[in-house]
Design a protein around this motif. Structure first.
Motif, PDB file in Angstrom:
ATOM      1  N   ILE A  16      28.038  31.473  43.622  1.00 40.02           N
ATOM      2  CA  ILE A  16      27.460  32.685  43.031  1.00 40.02           C
ATOM      3  C   ILE A  16      28.565  33.632  42.568  1.00 40.02           C
ATOM      4  CG2 ILE A  16      26.095  34.745  43.557  1.00 40.02           C
ATOM      5  CD1 ILE A  16      24.417  33.000  45.430  1.00 40.02           C
ATOM      6  N   ALA A  17      29.625  33.751  43.345  1.00 37.43           N
ATOM      7  CA  ALA A  17      30.744  34.621  42.957  1.00 37.43           C
ATOM      8  C   ALA A  17      31.361  34.152  41.649  1.00 37.43           C
ATOM      9  CB  ALA A  17      31.793  34.639  44.065  1.00 37.43           C
ATOM     10  N   GLY A  75      32.913  36.391  47.720  1.00 30.12           N
ATOM     11  CA  GLY A  75      31.679  35.598  47.710  1.00 30.12           C
ATOM     12  C   GLY A  75      31.487  34.846  49.009  1.00 30.12           C
ATOM     13  N   ALA A  76      32.559  34.208  49.488  1.00 32.04           N
ATOM     14  CA  ALA A  76      32.467  33.458  50.740  1.00 32.04           C
ATOM     15  C   ALA A  76      32.250  34.393  51.930  1.00 32.04           C
ATOM     16  CB  ALA A  76      33.750  32.651  50.943  1.00 32.04           C
ATOM     17  N   LEU A  77      32.890  35.553  51.889  1.00 28.71           N
ATOM     18  CA  LEU A  77      32.744  36.507  52.992  1.00 28.71           C
ATOM     19  C   LEU A  77      31.309  37.011  53.097  1.00 28.71           C
ATOM     20  CD1 LEU A  77      33.978  38.184  55.221  1.00 28.71           C
ATOM     21  CD2 LEU A  77      34.641  39.886  53.510  1.00 28.71           C
ATOM     22  N   VAL A  78      30.720  37.369  51.969  1.00 32.75           N
ATOM     23  CA  VAL A  78      29.325  37.831  51.974  1.00 32.75           C
ATOM     24  C   VAL A  78      28.409  36.729  52.502  1.00 32.75           C
ATOM     25  CG1 VAL A  78      27.400  38.535  50.505  1.00 32.75           C
ATOM     26  CG2 VAL A  78      29.664  39.521  50.144  1.00 32.75           C
ATOM     27  N   ALA A  79      28.659  35.485  52.060  1.00 33.85           N
ATOM     28  CA  ALA A  79      27.836  34.365  52.536  1.00 33.85           C
ATOM     29  C   ALA A  79      27.992  34.175  54.042  1.00 33.85           C
ATOM     30  CB  ALA A  79      28.240  33.082  51.800  1.00 33.85           C
ATOM     31  N   LEU A  94      40.338  36.684  44.863  1.00 27.89           N
ATOM     32  CA  LEU A  94      39.557  37.816  45.371  1.00 27.89           C
ATOM     33  C   LEU A  94      38.056  37.568  45.216  1.00 27.89           C
ATOM     34  CD1 LEU A  94      39.501  40.635  46.554  1.00 27.89           C
ATOM     35  CD2 LEU A  94      39.649  41.565  44.224  1.00 27.89           C
ATOM     36  N   ALA A  95      37.643  37.067  44.044  1.00 25.57           N
ATOM     37  CA  ALA A  95      36.217  36.811  43.817  1.00 25.57           C
ATOM     38  C   ALA A  95      35.699  35.738  44.763  1.00 25.57           C
ATOM     39  CB  ALA A  95      35.998  36.387  42.361  1.00 25.57           C
ATOM     40  N   PRO A 114      54.365  32.756  50.045  1.00 22.56           N
ATOM     41  CA  PRO A 114      53.127  32.488  49.292  1.00 22.56           C
ATOM     42  C   PRO A 114      51.985  33.388  49.787  1.00 22.56           C
ATOM     43  CG  PRO A 114      54.159  30.441  49.996  1.00 22.56           C
ATOM     44  CD  PRO A 114      54.877  31.549  50.691  1.00 22.56           C
ATOM     45  N   LEU A 115      51.140  33.800  48.862  1.00 23.70           N
ATOM     46  CA  LEU A 115      50.034  34.699  49.196  1.00 23.70           C
ATOM     47  C   LEU A 115      49.127  34.162  50.302  1.00 23.70           C
ATOM     48  CD1 LEU A 115      48.393  37.251  48.662  1.00 23.70           C
ATOM     49  CD2 LEU A 115      47.219  36.035  46.804  1.00 23.70           C
TER      50      LEU A 115
END
Length: 325
Positions: free
Chosen positions: A68-69, A84-88, A79-80, A163-164
């Motif tokens: 969905i994100a 998205g995964a965090l909200v899920a 970030l997107a 690395p990030l």
């Protein structure tokens, strides 16, 4: 057998990873350590609450959130995907609690209902918008920690950058440790007895949801490198090994960090030897450490229990001995 297992060479498989490929291997080992530490510390409280499979539910339910994100943002940016995964993940924890508390369904069944339903929703979304959703499902499920050294570099000084993904997981691991230290009493009491926690003025419900939200952040941060499936092992194995060796929670936390370090380092060597998945090798080594603790634990190990049973059978009851005398 030699056709399947390559010959072991000490110089090539133990020394060379830290002399020839030190830069990449130390980042991979560090990432594995951060993932296993953060997951293991949170996983200790999940096991005390008999909710170890909540991490499994969250790791599967992130799929619809990511899809969905992507559809909304039209981007595969970190970030997107993360949001998205965090909200899920948060929706999953809330859904499990609502199903469990507002029905007669047991918690394990609620976990099964939540994650299978959300995972199925993710599969449907991807199949419906397959032409638009350009996602590597194998990457989401299994991850690839070997790609960590190629992540976007973040400069920490003029000559040093990381690395990030490693920096982000390191921050999550440090915050997790601080979370455990600062709220040790609240987490401990509410994990064992929610009623006692309430009588002591601790809001057990708030602590529970805060723990579940942080679990979502840890899982979402970790699955990029080890995958949604293998992160479940990182949530359970370090803590399960520590629980075999001690009954005191501070010691269990310390042993969890030690197991996380050992499984990461040994996993790098195992993957180098067998030329296999780094994340899979780390989980295999964590399983090996659990097996060692299971057999040789001085508290509840199979060997100790066998010796105790043998002594019980060999020593006759006191009454019989007295009668003989």
């Amino acid at each position: 057998m030699s056709e399947f297992i390559p010959p072991f060479d000490w110089q090539q498989h133990v020394i060379a990873p830290w002399t020839e490929g030190f830069g990449a291997n130390i980042l991979i080992a560090l990432m594995g350590f951060f993932v296993a530490t953060a997951c293991g510390l949170v996983g200790n409280y999940l096991m005390m609450r008999r909710m170890a499979l909540v991490g499994d539910a969250i790791s599967h339910s992130v799929l619809p959130g990511i899809a969905i994100a992507f559809l909304l943002s039209k981007s595969r940016g970190t970030l997107a995907m993360f949001l998205g995964a965090l909200v899920a993940g948060v929706v999953t924890t809330i859904l499990i609690e609502v199903i469990h508390k507002k029905s007669r369904v047991k918690q394990d069944a609620a976990i099964g209902i939540a994650f299978t339903s959300l995972f199925a929703v993710g599969v449907i979304i991807i199949s419906m918008f397959a032409s638009q959703v350009d996602l590597d499902q194998e990457c989401v499920l299994y991850g690839e920690i070997a790609f960590v050294p190629f992540g976007d570099p973040v400069k920490l000084s003029e000559t040093f950058s990381v690395p990030l993904p490693v920096l982000r997981m390191g921050i999550v691991a440090v915050i997790t440790l601080a979370f455990v230290v600062l709220f040790y009493k609240q987490l401990l009491v509410s994990s064992f007895d929610a009623g006692l926690a309430t009588s002591l003025g601790i809001n057990a419900t708030f602590v529970h949801y805060a723990l579940m939200c942080w679990l979502s952040i840890v899982v979402v941060s970790a699955f990029e490198s080890v995958g949604a499936v293998l992160v479940v092992a990182m949530l359970i194995l370090p803590g399960a090994t520590a629980f075999m060796l001690s009954h005191r929670l501070p010691v269990i936390h310390a042993l969890t960090v030690l197991v996380a370090a050992l499984s990461s380092l040994l996993g790098v060597h195992l993957a180098t030897w067998l030329n296999c998945s780094m994340a899979g090798a780390m989980v295999v080594m964590a399983s090996f450490l659990f097996a060692l603790a299971w057999v040789f634990s001085p508290l509840e190990g199979l060997l100790v229990r066998w010796i105790r049973q043998r002594r019980t059978h060999l020593e006759p009851p006191e009454g019989i001995v007295d009668g003989v005398k």
